[in-house]
Write an enzyme that holds these catalytic residues in place. Sequence first.
Site, mmCIF file in Angstrom:
data_model
loop_
_atom_site.group_PDB
_atom_site.id
_atom_site.type_symbol
_atom_site.label_atom_id
_atom_site.label_comp_id
_atom_site.label_asym_id
_atom_site.label_seq_id
_atom_site.Cartn_x
_atom_site.Cartn_y
_atom_site.Cartn_z
ATOM 1 N N GLY B 31 0.798 -1.224 0.000
ATOM 2 C CA GLY B 31 0.000 0.000 0.000
ATOM 3 C C GLY B 31 0.828 1.271 0.000
ATOM 4 N N CYS B 240 -27.271 -9.840 -16.639
ATOM 5 C CA CYS B 240 -26.659 -9.540 -17.939
ATOM 6 C C CYS B 240 -27.614 -9.947 -19.054
ATOM 7 C CB CYS B 240 -25.333 -10.283 -18.085
ATOM 8 S SG CYS B 240 -24.666 -10.213 -19.757
ATOM 9 N N CYS B 243 -25.685 -13.075 -21.079
ATOM 10 C CA CYS B 243 -25.385 -14.368 -20.464
ATOM 11 C C CYS B 243 -26.216 -14.625 -19.220
ATOM 12 C CB CYS B 243 -23.891 -14.489 -20.139
ATOM 13 S SG CYS B 243 -23.396 -13.594 -18.662
ATOM 14 N N CYS B 265 -22.489 -7.685 -19.298
ATOM 15 C CA CYS B 265 -21.255 -7.829 -18.512
ATOM 16 C C CYS B 265 -20.164 -6.901 -19.045
ATOM 17 C CB CYS B 265 -20.702 -9.243 -18.629
ATOM 18 S SG CYS B 265 -21.667 -10.490 -17.788
ATOM 19 N N CYS B 271 -18.342 -13.109 -19.823
ATOM 20 C CA CYS B 271 -19.627 -13.182 -20.509
ATOM 21 C C CYS B 271 -19.581 -14.225 -21.639
ATOM 22 C CB CYS B 271 -19.982 -11.806 -21.073
ATOM 23 S SG CYS B 271 -21.712 -11.626 -21.541
#
Lengths: 362, 285
Positions: B31, B240, B243, B265, B271
């Site tokens: 970080g 979606c 899909c 997606c 997808c």
Amino acid sequence: MYVAVKGGERAIENAHAWLAEERRGNTDIAELSIAQIREQLSLAVNRVMAEGSLYDPDLAALAIKQARGDLIEAIFLIRAYRTTLPRFGASEPVDTAIMACDRRISATFKDLPGGQVLGPTFDYTHRLLDFKLAADGEVPRAPSRDTEAGNVAHVTEFLNREGLIEEAPHDDTPPPDLTREPLEMPADRALRLQALTRADEGFTLGLAYSTQRGYGRNHAFVGELRIGSVPVEMDIPELGFSVEIGEVTLTECETVNQFTGSKTEPPQFTRCYGLVFGQTERKAISMALVDRALRWEELGEDNVGAPAQDAEFVLYHADNIQATGFLEHIKLPHYVDFQSELELVRKLRREAGAQQVQAAAE
Amino acid sequence: MTDQAYNFAYLDEQTKRMIRRAILKGLAIPGYQVPFASREMPMPYGWGTGGVQVSAAVLTPEDTFKVIDQGADDTTNAVSIRTFFQRTAGVATTTSTSDATVIQTRHRIPEEALSEGQILVYQVPIPEPLRFLEPRESETRKMHSLEEYGLMHVKLYEDISRHGHIATSYAYPVKVEGRYVMDPSPIPKFDNPKLGDMAAIQLFGAGREQRIYALPPYTQVVSLDFEDHPFEASKADHPCGMCGATDSYLDELIIDDAGGRMFVCSDTDYCEARQAAGHKGKDAA
């Protein structure tokens, strides 16, 4: 019916082909040669070399041609190229006191050793379009005379003899290099000057102008502006001495600034400095003024909160390649972040609407 | 075919070594933003020069490389970066998340969970999570070293008092291993929960801002929130259209002049794999 977008690759190829065609323009018109750009658009070439940090007029001319005359794009091409070059070493510091000056003027003394040499300047041209250039560009030869032998001393040296201007002690500390180390604050003067010499001309000009109009005013006189070529020497360890490897044209501007003294410094003139590749005097003068504004701390002056006094503000925003990249990237796809913002704004509006309905009911 | 005029993966070995040192430091201090001497790349700042430099430093000839932008393999800039490494490194490329060993991404984390041995490289525009609260780099570095994150909490609190919610929907700040507050790059906050405890190595490159930071595998990453206003990953409330997935992040498309909408997606590989496996959404042909 939705069909997923495919064929980005072909779109890119076709866009590039179209770009090349547009760059060339009408093929009935003769194509520009690199030599023509180098010789006839030399101030553009100079700017590209200065801000691209690479002294090579032919490459700069090529970049200008490839960039269709967009100088920031040309500077970008040069920068991207220079990163791939191996670094063999560093030259000796160039000595501008031995410059073969094409131009050398002082705004502080009417006459001085070495004289005032106007050189090839726009300064006193009347800005009237010259339609003769549209017909044929033949120009008569300019009168010439032999250069005077001997070096031309810097104006500030004369002030220095009287102790009227701050000392500029000789310093052999190797300067930091922002092309090899990340730029970190606080930046010393050498690093600031390196950042400024490759900074965007327009940005530097605007900042310098702002100091003249009162945003961190430092009252600069152009002590001297000189343009000419200096030899570049490099120490060759195997030989044990330094050898001249070429010449570069530089523009150097030293200004003399009124200074009434501070807690730490006596009343004296102070210096500020601009040094830029090529004939680039607008940039060199701008650089000098911004340099002076950034020196407030070491001279014990007040920070009046002017943009040009703020080293972080100036140095982090002066590079046009960084600036144009980040600015223009917002045209890249942002579907995903925009979608998340859409959801958020819809949600906030739904709730605000519900609250209004409730308030109306009450 | 590789371009012989340039070194493997474009950058010279010395530069790659410098970048690898920054990556290793970043992995050692998760970080923490490590300054590095970013190079000018042949694509503009803002186009992913940080990610490209990190990818160039970690790629080996045996790697399989995938590039996504907005989750998709076929957006123009993803295509351009993939082609760049095809030319300069000659590495194998793929659009399959599980087949890739190095994935460079802009603005998304793939839906499919990553595994050990994979590296996810993020393109980062503004690495400093405190930047829009304090524009000065000298100040924000001090705030990080003193772990002085009060300003960030005040900002989030003010959001709640003004809007009832934290009004940050992407680039949502996180705390890493209880120490550094980190910008996860402009991924939607939907992706934030995937950052923590991930099996793959996550590397973040900010070219223009000259910073690299990293999350080693299985790092604790917590999205900033309050006890009474817990963090919530959100997405469009639809399946979606292609899909039928209900667990993926969705792009919203305008499909006709009447402003008709469709949700699909954003992760194209996810997808397509679902469609190939026989899943069908309501808008699929």
